[in-house]
Scaffold this motif. Structure first.
Motif, PDB file in Angstrom:
ATOM      1  N   LEU A 219      25.238   0.510 -16.742  1.00 11.39           N
ATOM      2  CA  LEU A 219      24.544   0.917 -17.957  1.00 11.39           C
ATOM      3  C   LEU A 219      25.398   1.930 -18.713  1.00 11.39           C
ATOM      4  N   ASP A 220      25.298   1.951 -20.020  1.00 16.84           N
ATOM      5  CA  ASP A 220      25.951   3.001 -20.801  1.00 16.84           C
ATOM      6  C   ASP A 220      25.442   4.354 -20.337  1.00 16.84           C
ATOM      7  N   ARG A 221      26.337   5.312 -20.259  1.00 15.51           N
ATOM      8  CA  ARG A 221      25.950   6.647 -19.789  1.00 15.51           C
ATOM      9  C   ARG A 221      24.788   7.216 -20.609  1.00 15.51           C
ATOM     10  N   ASP A 222      24.791   6.971 -21.918  1.00 17.66           N
ATOM     11  CA  ASP A 222      23.742   7.497 -22.790  1.00 17.66           C
ATOM     12  C   ASP A 222      22.377   6.888 -22.492  1.00 17.66           C
ATOM     13  N   VAL A 223      22.358   5.747 -21.794  1.00 17.18           N
ATOM     14  CA  VAL A 223      21.108   5.138 -21.341  1.00 17.18           C
ATOM     15  C   VAL A 223      20.810   5.572 -19.911  1.00 17.18           C
ATOM     16  N   ARG A 224      21.825   5.500 -19.056  1.00 16.31           N
ATOM     17  CA  ARG A 224      21.635   5.764 -17.626  1.00 16.31           C
ATOM     18  C   ARG A 224      21.138   7.182 -17.358  1.00 16.31           C
TER      19      ARG A 224
ATOM     20  N   GLY B 181       0.782  -1.232   0.000  1.00 16.91           N
ATOM     21  CA  GLY B 181       0.000   0.000   0.000  1.00 16.91           C
ATOM     22  C   GLY B 181       0.806   1.271   0.000  1.00 16.91           C
ATOM     23  N   GLU B 182       2.123   1.202   0.225  1.00 13.99           N
ATOM     24  CA  GLU B 182       2.951   2.399   0.222  1.00 13.99           C
ATOM     25  C   GLU B 182       3.412   2.727  -1.200  1.00 13.99           C
ATOM     26  N   PRO B 183       3.447   4.024  -1.577  1.00 12.60           N
ATOM     27  CA  PRO B 183       4.038   4.386  -2.867  1.00 12.60           C
ATOM     28  C   PRO B 183       5.496   3.941  -2.912  1.00 12.60           C
ATOM     29  N   GLU B 184       5.904   3.409  -4.035  1.00 14.11           N
ATOM     30  CA  GLU B 184       7.267   2.867  -4.169  1.00 14.11           C
ATOM     31  C   GLU B 184       7.812   3.271  -5.536  1.00 14.11           C
ATOM     32  N   VAL B 185       9.067   3.712  -5.559  1.00  9.44           N
ATOM     33  CA  VAL B 185       9.591   4.362  -6.759  1.00  9.44           C
ATOM     34  C   VAL B 185       9.555   3.458  -7.981  1.00  9.44           C
ATOM     35  N   TYR B 186       9.954   2.203  -7.833  1.00  8.58           N
ATOM     36  CA  TYR B 186       9.945   1.371  -9.034  1.00  8.58           C
ATOM     37  C   TYR B 186       8.523   1.199  -9.572  1.00  8.58           C
ATOM     38  N   GLY B 187       7.557   1.082  -8.666  1.00  2.19           N
ATOM     39  CA  GLY B 187       6.178   0.969  -9.106  1.00  2.19           C
ATOM     40  C   GLY B 187       5.714   2.178  -9.909  1.00  2.19           C
ATOM     41  N   GLU B 188       6.278   3.350  -9.582  1.00  4.06           N
ATOM     42  CA  GLU B 188       5.912   4.573 -10.285  1.00  4.06           C
ATOM     43  C   GLU B 188       6.741   4.797 -11.554  1.00  4.06           C
ATOM     44  N   THR B 189       7.818   4.023 -11.727  1.00  3.82           N
ATOM     45  CA  THR B 189       8.736   4.301 -12.845  1.00  3.82           C
ATOM     46  C   THR B 189       9.036   3.072 -13.699  1.00  3.82           C
ATOM     47  N   ALA B 190       8.273   1.993 -13.512  1.00  2.00           N
ATOM     48  CA  ALA B 190       8.551   0.769 -14.273  1.00  2.00           C
ATOM     49  C   ALA B 190       8.483   1.020 -15.774  1.00  2.00           C
ATOM     50  N   ASP B 191       7.542   1.855 -16.209  1.00  2.00           N
ATOM     51  CA  ASP B 191       7.436   2.139 -17.641  1.00  2.00           C
ATOM     52  C   ASP B 191       8.663   2.871 -18.168  1.00  2.00           C
ATOM     53  N   LEU B 192       9.255   3.726 -17.323  1.00  2.00           N
ATOM     54  CA  LEU B 192      10.470   4.439 -17.732  1.00  2.00           C
ATOM     55  C   LEU B 192      11.651   3.485 -17.859  1.00  2.00           C
ATOM     56  N   HIS B 193      11.771   2.571 -16.913  1.00  2.00           N
ATOM     57  CA  HIS B 193      12.853   1.589 -16.984  1.00  2.00           C
ATOM     58  C   HIS B 193      12.744   0.756 -18.261  1.00  2.00           C
ATOM     59  N   GLU B 194      11.543   0.347 -18.597  1.00  2.00           N
ATOM     60  CA  GLU B 194      11.365  -0.451 -19.808  1.00  2.00           C
ATOM     61  C   GLU B 194      11.578   0.381 -21.073  1.00  2.00           C
ATOM     62  N   ARG B 195      11.227   1.656 -21.011  1.00  2.00           N
ATOM     63  CA  ARG B 195      11.400   2.511 -22.185  1.00  2.00           C
ATOM     64  C   ARG B 195      12.878   2.730 -22.509  1.00  2.00           C
ATOM     65  N   PHE B 196      13.683   2.995 -21.477  1.00  2.00           N
ATOM     66  CA  PHE B 196      15.081   3.340 -21.709  1.00  2.00           C
ATOM     67  C   PHE B 196      16.006   2.129 -21.759  1.00  2.00           C
ATOM     68  N   CYS B 197      15.623   1.040 -21.067  1.00  2.00           N
ATOM     69  CA  CYS B 197      16.466  -0.163 -21.052  1.00  2.00           C
ATOM     70  C   CYS B 197      15.554  -1.384 -20.999  1.00  2.00           C
ATOM     71  N   PRO B 198      14.884  -1.697 -22.101  1.00  2.00           N
ATOM     72  CA  PRO B 198      13.871  -2.760 -22.094  1.00  2.00           C
ATOM     73  C   PRO B 198      14.472  -4.140 -21.869  1.00  2.00           C
ATOM     74  N   GLY B 199      13.694  -4.962 -21.158  1.00  2.00           N
ATOM     75  CA  GLY B 199      14.056  -6.367 -21.002  1.00  2.00           C
ATOM     76  C   GLY B 199      15.154  -6.650 -20.004  1.00  2.00           C
TER      77      GLY B 199
END
Length: 275
Positions: A236-241, A156-174
């Motif tokens: 991660l490559d700097r251009d991704v990170r 029930g607590e807000p958690e950063v990965y839960g709020e940013t999972a789409d960003l992680h997949e967008r920039f470094c999928p899979g």
């Protein structure tokens, strides 16, 4: 969102990525609560006469707490930048010294210790060498001590990965290391053994395990800096990170009120050297 170093093809290289950012590491990484060190002293009988060896001291976060107990501390750190930073931060503790080496190649010069401490570092040591070396450099009644911080979440607590999972997949999928932290109650069980590192077998006796809940609070920019200190992101490559972490910081600002928590269970694991 943490990598398993045992899966790395080169544990030593990956372990040294922190050497690139010692100041950042020291500023954003969590330390260990005072209660943990009080319990460590109570369990082991440590006092100002006890000689302590610390393996993988990093910037000296745990070293400072150990040195403040008044006991002589010899700390080993393979990263030259981290070791230099640790020496600087420990300048006011004449009872602490830092030696630049891996534990596997360290010259003990016949020294033996009452307590060996590894704070969030033992998983970087080759288990085929490390456990036996630990047994060898401890005195007959010596103690092996592992400290750690496990990232957890509560329902029930807000958690950063839960709020940013789409960003992680967008920039470094899979990436197989992306994922939610475990629930706090799941981490506490089973409450025994040496955790996720390889078992030492008969070299050390049964463990005593204690847990301490802690939390860090960050702004969006601060949380991005915290992630910059983690091996999972540093490799991660700097251009991704950097675009990923800039997007994470912006998401925290816009969706979480620019206030995000990193919840941990700090853990103390203590076992006595077997004869």
């Amino acid at each position: 969102m943490t990598a398993d170093p045992k899966k790395s093809p080169d544990r030593e290289i990956l372990g040294r990525v922190f050497n690139e950012v010692p100041e950042l590491y020291d500023r954003v990484r969590p330390g260990y609560p005072d209660e943990l060190f009080a319990e460590l002293c109570a369990v082991t009988g440590m006092d100002e006469r006890s000689s302590v060896l610390e393996v993988g001291c990093g910037t000296g976060q745990a070293t400072r707490s150990l040195a403040a107990l008044g006991c002589p501390v010899t700390a080993i750190e393979p990263g030259a930048g981290m070791a230099a930073f640790a020496r600087q931060r420990l300048a006011s503790f004449p009872n602490a010294q830092v030696e630049a080496s891996t534990f596997e190649k360290w010259d003990d010069r016949g020294r033996r210790f009452d307590v060996l401490v590894a704070a969030s570092s033992w998983h970087w040591v080759d288990p085929s060498i490390g456990w036996q070396r630990a047994h060898d450099v401890l005195g007959p009644t010596g103690w092996m001590v592992l400290l750690g911080n496990v990232v957890v979440r509560r329902p029930g607590e807000p958690e950063v990965y839960g709020e940013t999972a789409d960003l992680h997949e967008r920039f470094c999928p899979g990436n197989p290391d992306w994922g939610h932290p475990p629930l706090e109650d799941d981490v506490r069980t089973p409450d025994e053994g040496w955790g996720t590192v390889d078992d030492p077998g008969p070299l050390f006796g049964p463990t005593i395990v204690r847990w301490y809940p802690t939390v860090q609070w960050f702004t969006g920019d601060g949380f991005a800096d915290h992630l910059r200190s983690l091996s999972l992101y540093r490799r991660l490559d700097r251009d991704v990170r950097e675009p990923l972490l800039d997007a994470v910081a912006e998401r925290i600002r816009t969706r979480m009120g620019d206030r995000a928590s990193r919840r941990y269970l700090s853990v103390l694991r203590v076992g006595r050297r077997a004869q």
